[in-house]
Design a protein around this motif. Structure first.
Motif, short mmCIF file in Angstrom:
data_model
loop_
_atom_site.label_atom_id
_atom_site.label_comp_id
_atom_site.label_asym_id
_atom_site.label_seq_id
_atom_site.Cartn_x
_atom_site.Cartn_y
_atom_site.Cartn_z
N SER A 273 0.79 22.24 -8.56
CA SER A 273 0.32 22.94 -7.37
C SER A 273 -0.47 24.19 -7.74
O SER A 273 -1.50 24.49 -7.12
CB SER A 273 1.50 23.31 -6.47
OG SER A 273 2.07 22.15 -5.94
N SER A 274 -0.01 24.90 -8.75
CA SER A 274 -0.73 26.10 -9.19
C SER A 274 -2.07 25.74 -9.83
O SER A 274 -3.09 26.37 -9.56
CB SER A 274 0.11 26.89 -10.19
OG SER A 274 1.25 27.39 -9.58
N ALA A 275 -2.06 24.72 -10.69
CA ALA A 275 -3.28 24.33 -11.41
C ALA A 275 -4.33 23.75 -10.47
O ALA A 275 -5.52 23.88 -10.72
CB ALA A 275 -2.92 23.31 -12.50
N SER A 276 -3.89 23.12 -9.41
CA SER A 276 -4.83 22.49 -8.48
C SER A 276 -5.24 23.41 -7.34
O SER A 276 -6.19 23.12 -6.61
CB SER A 276 -4.22 21.22 -7.89
OG SER A 276 -3.13 21.53 -7.04
N GLY A 277 -4.52 24.50 -7.15
CA GLY A 277 -4.82 25.41 -6.05
C GLY A 277 -4.36 24.89 -4.70
O GLY A 277 -4.67 25.49 -3.66
N SER A 278 -3.61 23.81 -4.68
CA SER A 278 -3.22 23.18 -3.42
C SER A 278 -2.28 24.05 -2.58
O SER A 278 -2.14 23.80 -1.38
CB SER A 278 -2.60 21.81 -3.66
OG SER A 278 -1.41 21.92 -4.41
N THR A 279 -1.71 25.07 -3.16
CA THR A 279 -0.85 25.98 -2.40
C THR A 279 -1.65 26.77 -1.36
O THR A 279 -1.08 27.30 -0.42
CB THR A 279 -0.13 26.98 -3.33
OG1 THR A 279 -1.11 27.68 -4.10
CG2 THR A 279 0.82 26.25 -4.28
N LEU A 280 -2.96 26.81 -1.52
CA LEU A 280 -3.83 27.53 -0.60
C LEU A 280 -4.11 26.76 0.68
O LEU A 280 -4.44 27.34 1.71
CB LEU A 280 -5.15 27.85 -1.32
CG LEU A 280 -6.24 28.58 -0.58
CD1 LEU A 280 -5.75 29.93 -0.07
CD2 LEU A 280 -7.45 28.77 -1.49
N ILE A 281 -3.97 25.45 0.66
CA ILE A 281 -4.37 24.59 1.78
C ILE A 281 -3.70 24.98 3.11
O ILE A 281 -4.40 25.12 4.11
CB ILE A 281 -4.16 23.10 1.43
CG1 ILE A 281 -5.13 22.70 0.30
CG2 ILE A 281 -4.35 22.21 2.64
CD1 ILE A 281 -4.89 21.32 -0.28
N PRO A 282 -2.38 25.17 3.16
CA PRO A 282 -1.78 25.53 4.46
C PRO A 282 -2.34 26.84 5.04
O PRO A 282 -2.56 26.93 6.25
CB PRO A 282 -0.29 25.66 4.15
CG PRO A 282 -0.08 24.85 2.92
CD PRO A 282 -1.35 24.96 2.14
N SER A 283 -2.61 27.81 4.19
CA SER A 283 -3.19 29.08 4.67
C SER A 283 -4.58 28.87 5.24
O SER A 283 -4.94 29.47 6.26
CB SER A 283 -3.26 30.10 3.53
OG SER A 283 -1.98 30.44 3.08
N LEU A 284 -5.35 28.03 4.59
CA LEU A 284 -6.71 27.76 5.09
C LEU A 284 -6.67 27.09 6.45
O LEU A 284 -7.44 27.44 7.35
CB LEU A 284 -7.49 26.90 4.10
CG LEU A 284 -7.85 27.56 2.78
CD1 LEU A 284 -8.53 26.56 1.85
CD2 LEU A 284 -8.72 28.78 2.99
N TYR A 285 -5.76 26.13 6.62
CA TYR A 285 -5.62 25.48 7.93
C TYR A 285 -5.20 26.48 9.01
O TYR A 285 -5.72 26.44 10.13
CB TYR A 285 -4.61 24.33 7.86
CG TYR A 285 -5.19 23.03 7.34
CD1 TYR A 285 -6.28 22.42 7.95
CD2 TYR A 285 -4.63 22.40 6.24
CE1 TYR A 285 -6.80 21.24 7.47
CE2 TYR A 285 -5.13 21.20 5.75
CZ TYR A 285 -6.22 20.63 6.37
OH TYR A 285 -6.74 19.45 5.91
N ALA A 286 -4.26 27.37 8.66
CA ALA A 286 -3.81 28.37 9.64
C ALA A 286 -4.95 29.30 10.03
O ALA A 286 -5.16 29.60 11.21
CB ALA A 286 -2.64 29.16 9.07
N ARG A 287 -5.71 29.76 9.05
CA ARG A 287 -6.84 30.65 9.34
C ARG A 287 -7.91 29.93 10.16
O ARG A 287 -8.51 30.53 11.06
CB ARG A 287 -7.44 31.17 8.04
CG ARG A 287 -6.52 32.11 7.30
CD ARG A 287 -7.14 32.56 6.02
NE ARG A 287 -6.08 32.94 5.10
CZ ARG A 287 -6.25 33.12 3.81
NH1 ARG A 287 -7.44 32.96 3.27
NH2 ARG A 287 -5.23 33.46 3.05
#
Length: 154
Positions: A55-69
């Motif tokens: 998750s850290s290497a792929s940056g996928s942890t950012l996806i939920p925040s992007l959807y919320a914004r």
């Protein structure tokens, strides 16, 4: 012993420690999410690392925040959302890792193009605020032209 909170001092609204963020368009959000999802998929398939590392290497942890914004921006009638410098670094890591994990060439090109555009835009960072824990640009948290950003319960 419990410490009492001074109720006479007003509670300060959330202020991020960063000086600002760049504005990215909805279509760019879609591309960023596609890149992060592809990176997650490729790294998962070709690596035996832990889920947290992937998750850290792929940056996928950012996806939920992007959807919320994106959702908040849509409610406010905006066509762009904030992206922090640290989040640009997550995208950069995902793109670099895609090179090592047989990433799709089209996705890699899109990733490098976004990174070039975002690097140029960093010079014009905008101040931030938070609405219900979601980052937004300062000044857009109030009423929109079509009414308040949050529904009325009255």
């Amino acid at each position: 012993m419990r410490r009492r909170r001074n109720r006479e001092q007003p509670h300060e609204p959330f202020t991020p420690t960063t000086s600002g963020a760049i504005a990215i368009a909805i279509q760019e959000i879609v591309t960023v999410i596609e890149i992060l999802e592809h990176a997650h998929s490729q790294i998962t398939e070709l690596s035996d690392a832990s889920n947290e590392t992937i998750s850290s290497a792929s940056g996928s942890t950012l996806i939920p925040s992007l959807y919320a914004r994106a959702g908040l921006a849509s409610i406010n009638g905006r066509h762009d959302i904030p992206l922090l410098a640290s989040e640009i670094s997550l995208l950069e890591a995902a793109v670099i890792n895609l090179e090592s994990y047989d990433g799709n060439e089209t996705v890699l090109c899109a990733g490098y193009e976004l990174l070039d555009n975002f690097t140029y835009r960093r010079r014009n960072a905008d101040p931030l605020s938070s609405v219900h824990g979601i980052l937004t640009f300062a000044g857009e948290a109030g009423d929109t032209a079509s009414g308040p950003a949050t529904p009325s319960l009255a």
